[in-house]
Scaffold this motif. Structure first.
Motif, PDB file in Angstrom:
ATOM      1  N   PHE A  87      41.223  37.715  35.002  1.00  0.00           N
ATOM      2  CA  PHE A  87      40.242  37.409  36.047  1.00  0.00           C
ATOM      3  C   PHE A  87      38.870  38.049  35.834  1.00  0.00           C
ATOM      4  O   PHE A  87      37.935  37.725  36.552  1.00  0.00           O
ATOM      5  N   GLY A  88      38.793  38.991  34.917  1.00  0.00           N
ATOM      6  CA  GLY A  88      37.543  39.729  34.756  1.00  0.00           C
ATOM      7  C   GLY A  88      37.393  40.816  35.797  1.00  0.00           C
ATOM      8  O   GLY A  88      36.277  41.259  36.074  1.00  0.00           O
ATOM      9  N   ALA A  89      38.506  41.259  36.385  1.00  0.00           N
ATOM     10  CA  ALA A  89      38.454  42.341  37.371  1.00  0.00           C
ATOM     11  C   ALA A  89      37.939  43.607  36.701  1.00  0.00           C
ATOM     12  O   ALA A  89      38.163  43.832  35.511  1.00  0.00           O
ATOM     13  N   GLU A  90      37.227  44.409  37.488  1.00  0.00           N
ATOM     14  CA  GLU A  90      36.701  45.678  37.003  1.00  0.00           C
ATOM     15  C   GLU A  90      37.124  46.784  37.958  1.00  0.00           C
ATOM     16  O   GLU A  90      37.029  46.633  39.167  1.00  0.00           O
ATOM     17  N   PHE A  91      37.584  47.862  37.376  1.00  0.00           N
ATOM     18  CA  PHE A  91      37.993  49.036  38.144  1.00  0.00           C
ATOM     19  C   PHE A  91      36.976  50.123  37.830  1.00  0.00           C
ATOM     20  O   PHE A  91      37.102  50.853  36.859  1.00  0.00           O
ATOM     21  N   ASN A  92      35.935  50.206  38.665  1.00  0.00           N
ATOM     22  CA  ASN A  92      34.732  50.960  38.331  1.00  0.00           C
ATOM     23  C   ASN A  92      34.772  52.453  38.596  1.00  0.00           C
ATOM     24  O   ASN A  92      33.864  53.163  38.192  1.00  0.00           O
ATOM     25  N   SER A 113      36.906  39.772  40.451  1.00  0.00           N
ATOM     26  CA  SER A 113      36.942  38.725  39.424  1.00  0.00           C
ATOM     27  C   SER A 113      35.534  38.470  38.897  1.00  0.00           C
ATOM     28  O   SER A 113      34.554  38.902  39.503  1.00  0.00           O
ATOM     29  N   ARG A 114      35.476  37.743  37.794  1.00  0.00           N
ATOM     30  CA  ARG A 114      34.164  37.326  37.273  1.00  0.00           C
ATOM     31  C   ARG A 114      33.410  36.547  38.339  1.00  0.00           C
ATOM     32  O   ARG A 114      32.204  36.657  38.478  1.00  0.00           O
ATOM     33  N   ASP A 115      34.144  35.753  39.094  1.00  0.00           N
ATOM     34  CA  ASP A 115      33.577  34.886  40.122  1.00  0.00           C
ATOM     35  C   ASP A 115      32.965  35.670  41.281  1.00  0.00           C
ATOM     36  O   ASP A 115      32.073  35.176  41.963  1.00  0.00           O
ATOM     37  N   LEU A 116      33.455  36.869  41.520  1.00  0.00           N
ATOM     38  CA  LEU A 116      32.965  37.682  42.639  1.00  0.00           C
ATOM     39  C   LEU A 116      32.350  38.989  42.149  1.00  0.00           C
ATOM     40  O   LEU A 116      32.487  40.032  42.777  1.00  0.00           O
ATOM     41  N   SER A 117      31.637  38.920  41.051  1.00  0.00           N
ATOM     42  CA  SER A 117      30.951  40.114  40.557  1.00  0.00           C
ATOM     43  C   SER A 117      29.547  40.170  41.153  1.00  0.00           C
ATOM     44  O   SER A 117      29.122  39.263  41.864  1.00  0.00           O
ATOM     45  N   GLY A 118      28.836  41.232  40.883  1.00  0.00           N
ATOM     46  CA  GLY A 118      27.474  41.379  41.419  1.00  0.00           C
ATOM     47  C   GLY A 118      27.485  41.337  42.938  1.00  0.00           C
ATOM     48  O   GLY A 118      28.286  42.003  43.589  1.00  0.00           O
ATOM     49  N   ASP A 119      26.584  40.525  43.509  1.00  0.00           N
ATOM     50  CA  ASP A 119      26.511  40.387  44.969  1.00  0.00           C
ATOM     51  C   ASP A 119      27.764  39.751  45.556  1.00  0.00           C
ATOM     52  O   ASP A 119      28.038  39.895  46.746  1.00  0.00           O
ATOM     53  N   GLY A 120      28.530  39.049  44.725  1.00  0.00           N
ATOM     54  CA  GLY A 120      29.758  38.398  45.193  1.00  0.00           C
ATOM     55  C   GLY A 120      30.806  39.370  45.693  1.00  0.00           C
ATOM     56  O   GLY A 120      31.673  39.004  46.475  1.00  0.00           O
ATOM     57  N   VAL A 121      30.726  40.628  45.266  1.00  0.00           N
ATOM     58  CA  VAL A 121      31.689  41.643  45.708  1.00  0.00           C
ATOM     59  C   VAL A 121      31.645  41.786  47.228  1.00  0.00           C
ATOM     60  O   VAL A 121      32.657  42.044  47.861  1.00  0.00           O
TER      61      VAL A 121
END
Length: 164
Positions: A87-92, A113-121
């Motif tokens: 999914f492109g998840a990131e655990f920051n 996910s990649r789809d909810l990165s940046g402002d999408g978070v």
């Protein structure tokens, strides 16, 4: 992974929730957003279901939204690499539980996910805010008073903390 049959799960939730409301029993739905693997499509599905339930009024169903919190040793932690590649998840926040930083905030530093990165978070927050008034007005008066005392204040505090 709550169920292998999500449609049946949601139908059963709806049935039980409406029975509880008919008998004036307050109940709540804990909804976790930004779970690794979540996408715009799954957010839209969740909010579509919520919108249908908000049409039932007066209701004794209190929605309790919260962002995903990542903990060591949980199933997602064990499958972290899969969520990252699939999914492109990131655990920051890395091993946040070993740090002196604000552990509450650190546990939520996840990109689902990649789809909810940046402002999408933060997309789920704005989608929830769009529904707050409907959530309030759909509640039966005694459920609204209870929620105002216990949940909306908590939601407001969380929102203020996230926007600070």
């Amino acid at each position: 992974n709550k169920t292998r049959h999500p449609e049946r799960y949601l139908q059963q939730f709806r049935h039980i929730s409406r029975l509880l409301t008919r008998h004036r029993i307050m109940h709540r739905a804990n909804v976790i957003f930004n779970h690794p693997g979540e996408t715009r499509r799954t957010l839209e599905e969740t909010f579509s279901f919520m919108d249908q339930e908000l049409e039932e009024s007066p209701s004794y169903l209190i929605w309790a939204p919260h962002g995903y919190m990542h903990f060591p040793g949980c199933a997602v932690d064990d499958q972290r690499e899969w969520y990252q590649s699939e999914f492109g998840a990131e655990f920051n926040s890395g091993d946040w539980w070993k740090d002196e930083a604000d552990q509450y905030e650190a546990s939520m530093q996840v990109v689902p996910s990649r789809d909810l990165s940046g402002d999408g978070v933060r997309l789920w927050v704005s989608m929830m805010n769009e529904r707050l008034e409907r959530m309030r007005t759909a509640l039966a008066p005694e459920a609204r008073a209870f929620a105002a005392r216990n949940y909306f204040r908590e939601w407001l505090d969380d929102t203020r903390r996230q926007n600070a």
